[in-house]
Design an enzyme around this catalytic site. Structure first.
Site, PDB file in Angstrom:
ATOM      1  N   PRO A 274      45.536   7.894  62.612  1.00 49.32           N
ATOM      2  CA  PRO A 274      44.089   8.118  62.625  1.00 49.32           C
ATOM      3  C   PRO A 274      43.306   6.845  62.915  1.00 49.32           C
ATOM      4  CG  PRO A 274      44.880   8.004  60.368  1.00 49.32           C
ATOM      5  CD  PRO A 274      46.087   7.883  61.248  1.00 49.32           C
ATOM      6  N   ARG A 312      29.307   3.911  73.254  1.00 50.27           N
ATOM      7  CA  ARG A 312      29.706   5.326  73.272  1.00 50.27           C
ATOM      8  C   ARG A 312      28.681   6.251  73.944  1.00 50.27           C
ATOM      9  NH1 ARG A 312      30.341   8.119  69.246  1.00 50.27           N
ATOM     10  NH2 ARG A 312      32.066   9.338  70.049  1.00 50.27           N
ATOM     11  N   CYS A 343      20.000  -4.397  81.185  1.00 52.24           N
ATOM     12  CA  CYS A 343      19.455  -3.966  82.470  1.00 52.24           C
ATOM     13  C   CYS A 343      20.379  -2.977  83.154  1.00 52.24           C
ATOM     14  CB  CYS A 343      19.190  -5.189  83.337  1.00 52.24           C
ATOM     15  SG  CYS A 343      17.985  -6.238  82.535  1.00 52.24           S
ATOM     16  N   TYR A 371      34.989   2.677  67.444  1.00 48.63           N
ATOM     17  CA  TYR A 371      34.686   2.473  68.862  1.00 48.63           C
ATOM     18  C   TYR A 371      33.264   1.928  69.049  1.00 48.63           C
ATOM     19  CZ  TYR A 371      38.928   5.218  68.885  1.00 48.63           C
ATOM     20  OH  TYR A 371      40.196   5.657  68.628  1.00 48.63           O
TER      21      TYR A 371
HETATM   22  C1  LIG Z   1      43.248   5.986  70.274  1.00 49.49           C
HETATM   23  C2  LIG Z   1      44.549   6.412  69.734  1.00 49.49           C
HETATM   24  C3  LIG Z   1      44.655   6.888  68.422  1.00 49.49           C
HETATM   25  C4  LIG Z   1      43.471   7.067  67.517  1.00 49.49           C
HETATM   26  O1  LIG Z   1      42.659   8.114  67.933  1.00 49.49           O
HETATM   27  P1  LIG Z   1      41.439   8.615  67.027  1.00 49.49           P
HETATM   28  O2  LIG Z   1      40.854   9.723  67.801  1.00 49.49           O
HETATM   29  O3  LIG Z   1      40.520   7.461  66.878  1.00 49.49           O
HETATM   30  O4  LIG Z   1      42.006   9.070  65.720  1.00 49.49           O
HETATM   31  C5  LIG Z   1      45.904   7.218  67.958  1.00 49.49           C
HETATM   32  N1  LIG Z   1      47.017   7.078  68.739  1.00 49.49           N
HETATM   33  C6  LIG Z   1      46.947   6.637  70.011  1.00 49.49           C
HETATM   34  C7  LIG Z   1      48.182   6.516  70.804  1.00 49.49           C
HETATM   35  C8  LIG Z   1      45.725   6.279  70.547  1.00 49.49           C
HETATM   36  O5  LIG Z   1      45.651   5.852  71.813  1.00 49.49           O
END
Ligand SMILES: *Cc1c(COP(=O)(O)O)cnc(C)c1O
Length: 416
Positions: A274, A312, A343, A371
């Site tokens: 996660p 984002r 800009c 992020y």
């Molecule tokens: C980005 C990523 C995650 C985490 O994803 P979330 O949506 O932030 O939980 C887990 N594993 C891999 C391989 C990723 O690239």
């Protein structure tokens, strides 16, 4: 649930008023709540308590050393996608033996560094990568532990830019090829097969796609077992969504219980990766309204944070909640596009927001812990913001605001 709440119409980070923090540390400012981070980690631990497991926090969501150190102290492992992230984990006191290494473009240098540190596992994303890992392992006289990131061709039903488990994505090895790939790896003396992995997307607000992916991994697990290939863990990746607006994602417990139920009789560990669900709602970005520019078709609230601080909205058109840090009871509400100083026409934090705001007041973008700072840049030669961690009534600077000399510290004036 998080620990950013209003008391007497004032937004608080745990026990501290956000206005006071922004006055003290300057704006724009990332503020994180320690209690929220701890709560989220505990929710994942409880969700997985019934099964041998490893929670590998996805470092790319927020790679702040303090947050990594906190996660490590709570027992987390880590999912990294570069040598830089692995070095951050080690710097923060994380255990490399609890690290899985994902990503489609691991270089020979990165592979060697990870092997020397004794990471738990490489999540393999292509056939040529197997050969690269094998040859680096051989040259170091080590065995690399490997797991295949299988692309189960499951639709995560999320934004196309953050969907990763479809055949059309660059990630992972196609499900139909996986068995042959495992056979190839089993015959390689430099590799030790340890798991099966997937990561099908991000910001998933239902548990259905991950259950569907689990079914496919389970089929593969059975086929591998029949071939005598032993699997020690199944990694279901990250991707659990959070509430930015009106989404109602399952809790980690709800998300995981169906998966655990399917896997409970197997002699394996469950790994999860996660990122967003751990940190998004544990952070806010505080920004000051600089100017209110009223137009004939639109009103703009021009703030001191831009797409370089939080990309984002500009990158994925993400909707993030923007709130007044101080709420005025009968203040006049207007409709604004909240835009930054960069800009670029796409430099916005939110469009058509109802806000009661005056120039000089603070706004907060909620859900900015994931992020946010990890994707920030110096574009427009803007300084990376300060970041603070709040623990009850104490605040700690976890990253100082950059100073101007840092903008050009690696540059030289040459070739004239
Ligand atoms: C980005 C990523 C995650 C985490 O994803 P979330 O949506 O932030 O939980 C887990 N594993 C891999 C391989 C990723 O690239």
């Amino acid at each position: 649930m998080d620990f950013f709440n209003y008391k007497n119409n004032e937004l608080y980070a745990e026990d501290l008023a956000v206005t006071d923090l922004a006055d003290q540390y300057g704006s724009p400012l990332y503020i994180y709540s320690k209690a929220t981070l701890v709560r989220h980690m505990n929710a994942f631990k409880e969700a997985l308590a019934k099964k041998r497991h490893l929670i590998c926090y996805a470092v790319k969501a927020n790679s702040s050393l303090s947050i990594l150190a906190l996660m490590a102290s709570l027992g987390a492992g880590f999912d990294v996608v570069s040598e830089g992230e692995l070095r951050r984990v080690i710097k923060a006191g994380g255990d490399p033996k609890k690290v899985v290494f994902s990503g489609v473009g691991k270089t020979a240098h990165e592979i060697a560094f990870a092997l020397e540190q004794g990471i738990d596992c490489f999540n393999i994303e292509s056939v040529p990568e197997i050969n690269a890992i094998s040859s680096v392992a051989k040259s170091l006289g080590k065995k690399a532990r490997v797991s295949v990131r299988v692309n189960p061709n499951v639709d995560a039903k999320t934004h196309p830019s953050i969907s990763t488990g479809l055949k059309s994505n660059k990630f992972g090895i196609a499900y139909d090829e996986a068995l042959a790939v495992y056979r190839q790896m089993a015959a390689d003396p430099n590799l030790e097969i340890c798991g099966i992995d997937c990561h099908i997307g991000s910001q998933m607000t239902s548990g259905a796609p991950i259950l569907e992916a689990t079914e496919r991994l389970l089929d593969l697990y059975k086929e591998l077992t029949e071939c005598g290939i032993k699997i020690d863990h199944i990694d279901i990746g990250g991707g659990l969504g959070v509430t930015y607006g009106d989404e109602t994602p399952p809790s980690p417990y709800e998300y995981m219980s169906a998966v655990i139920n399917r896997l409970k009789d197997l002699d394996i560990s469950i790994y999860v990766e996660p990122g967003r669900a751990m940190v998004a709602n544990a952070g806010i970005l505080v920004t000051k309204a600089l100017y209110l520019k009223k137009g004939s078709v639109k009103n703009f609230c021009i703030v001191d944070a831009g797409m370089n601080d939080l990309i984002r909205p500009a990158l994925y058109n993400s909707w993030m909640n923007i709130v007044e840090v101080k709420k005025h009871q009968d203040a006049k509400v207007d409709l604004y596009d909240v835009v930054g100083p960069v800009c670029e026409s796409d430099d916005f934090l939110g469009k058509e927001r109802k806000l009661a705001v005056s120039a000089g007041e603070y706004l907060a973008v909620r859900g900015a812990g994931a992020y946010g700072s990890s994707m920030s840049s110096n574009y427009n030669s803007r300084l990376l913001c300060a970041e603070i961690l709040v623990d009850k009534n104490k605040s700690y600077v976890i990253r100082k605001r950059q100073d101007f000399s840092q903008l050009w510290e690696n540059e030289s004036i040459a070739g004239l």
